[in-house]
Motif scaffolding. Structure first.
Motif, mmCIF file in Angstrom:
data_model
loop_
_atom_site.group_PDB
_atom_site.id
_atom_site.type_symbol
_atom_site.label_atom_id
_atom_site.label_comp_id
_atom_site.label_asym_id
_atom_site.label_seq_id
_atom_site.Cartn_x
_atom_site.Cartn_y
_atom_site.Cartn_z
ATOM 1 N N GLU A 1 -3.384 5.483 4.134
ATOM 2 C CA GLU A 1 -4.222 5.170 5.295
ATOM 3 C C GLU A 1 -4.296 3.659 5.514
ATOM 4 O O GLU A 1 -4.252 3.176 6.651
ATOM 5 C CB GLU A 1 -5.632 5.743 5.100
ATOM 6 N N LYS A 2 -4.409 2.909 4.430
ATOM 7 C CA LYS A 2 -4.448 1.449 4.541
ATOM 8 C C LYS A 2 -3.115 0.918 5.067
ATOM 9 O O LYS A 2 -3.086 -0.041 5.843
ATOM 10 C CB LYS A 2 -4.778 0.827 3.184
ATOM 11 N N ASP B 1 -6.058 11.866 -3.797
ATOM 12 C CA ASP B 1 -7.042 11.218 -2.924
ATOM 13 C C ASP B 1 -6.801 9.722 -2.831
ATOM 14 O O ASP B 1 -6.888 9.132 -1.747
ATOM 15 C CB ASP B 1 -8.456 11.494 -3.429
ATOM 16 N N GLU B 2 -6.476 9.110 -3.979
ATOM 17 C CA GLU B 2 -6.205 7.671 -3.981
ATOM 18 C C GLU B 2 -4.910 7.356 -3.237
ATOM 19 O O GLU B 2 -4.808 6.335 -2.555
ATOM 20 C CB GLU B 2 -6.123 7.160 -5.417
ATOM 21 N N ASP C 1 -5.572 7.428 0.421
ATOM 22 C CA ASP C 1 -6.294 6.211 0.801
ATOM 23 C C ASP C 1 -5.330 5.040 0.957
ATOM 24 O O ASP C 1 -5.434 4.252 1.907
ATOM 25 C CB ASP C 1 -7.357 5.892 -0.253
ATOM 26 N N ASN D 1 0.824 -1.209 0.000
ATOM 27 C CA ASN D 1 0.000 0.000 0.000
ATOM 28 C C ASN D 1 0.856 1.257 0.000
ATOM 29 O O ASN D 1 0.519 2.263 -0.635
ATOM 30 C CB ASN D 1 -0.925 -0.011 1.221
#
Length: 293
Positions: free
Chosen positions: A132-133, A125-126, A129, A111
């Motif tokens: 964050e993962k 944004d991706e 994300d 990730n």
């Protein structure tokens, strides 16, 4: 007599512990010779070929590993790194997604690298994300917080990210430096200076930190101290026109106009197209009543 598993273990030891890629490759080839369907050996061989810059051979080898074991997350992960290395970013992301789908709970690194690729593609944004993962899987992944802070720019949320990165890895100078730069942006000069001092404590040759500390001191009207910081920055990087301009501005604030002009002249020698240097010099000349110059 050695088994394929023995050669795999030996090869991993050569590569990961001893840093000997050539000997590791020989071991992985031996493992494959003994067991031509040993997917783990193909994956490790592919990783070595990636390290050696033999990207096409690496892809062929990793595809074989995946063919033998379609649910081999590590093979997809290594393949993604190869694809990124040859500029195939979208395909790399697909491989990271496959690796994550197979092993959703364990691969923080996949990730993290996916987030880096998305960041380089301006898909913020991706990328966030993905980061964050990564920290959800591994809350102690300091570099993820650092990269996330970089993405968030001059925001208070970015400071929080750098704070967490520093908590996890206090010896990483860039986290302190970037935190200081945001604090400087928000006119929190004393706190910024604390951050720059931490950078200098870790790396006394960080010219950017000395210069930025000087800017913070200037904003606190501590021009003499600012000059000391600018001098250190210039000593470390004498070809930076901005540092000379900053020192010149501090000298002008102290009404040391001739000395400020010397700094601006040096800045102009470095960058003859620097409009800022000419403007600063003009301000000092004006204060001396030498408008004709």
């Amino acid at each position: 007599m050695k088994t394929a598993q023995d050669y795999l273990k030996e090869g991993k030891d050569y590569y990961y512990n001893k840093g000997d890629a050539s000997q590791a490759l020989k071991c992985f080839n031996q493992a494959i010779t003994i067991d031509s369907e040993y997917s783990a050996a193909y994956a490790e061989k592919g990783n070595i070929l990636r390290f050696l810059g033999q990207y096409e051979k690496a892809l062929e080898t990793l595809d074989q590993a995946i063919k033998l074991n379609p649910n081999f997350a590590i093979a997809y992960y290594i393949k993604a790194r190869v694809l990124y290395g040859i500029g195939k970013k979208s395909q790399a992301i697909e491989c990271y997604d496959k690796a994550n789908k197979i092993d959703i709970n364990n691969d923080a690194e996949a990730n993290f690298h996916k987030g880096n690729i998305l960041m380089s593609m301006n898909r913020s944004d991706e990328a966030l994300d993905a980061y964050e993962k990564a920290v959800l899987i591994n809350p102690n992944y300091a570099i993820v917080y650092y990269n996330k802070g970089n993405m968030l720019g001059n925001t208070l949320d970015a400071i929080e990210c750098y704070d967490e990165a520093i908590r996890l890895n206090p010896g990483y100078a860039n986290s302190h430096y970037n935190r200081g730069n945001i604090l400087l942006h928000f006119d929190r000069y004393e706190e910024a200076i604390e951050s720059y001092n931490e950078v200098i404590k870790i790396n006394s040759d960080h010219d950017g930190a000395h210069n930025a500390k000087g800017l913070a001191l200037r904003n606190l009207s501590k021009n003499e101290d600012a000059i000391d910081s600018f001098d250190k920055a210039i000593e470390l990087n004498s070809n930076n026109a901005d540092y000379l301009n900053n020192k010149g501005n501090a000298l002008r604030a102290l009404k040391m106009l001739e000395e400020s002009i010397e700094c601006y002249d040096k800045a102009i020698d470095i960058d003859k197209n620097s409009i800022l240097s000419y403007c600063n010099k003009a301000r000092s000349l004006n204060k001396l009543g030498r408008d004709a110059e």
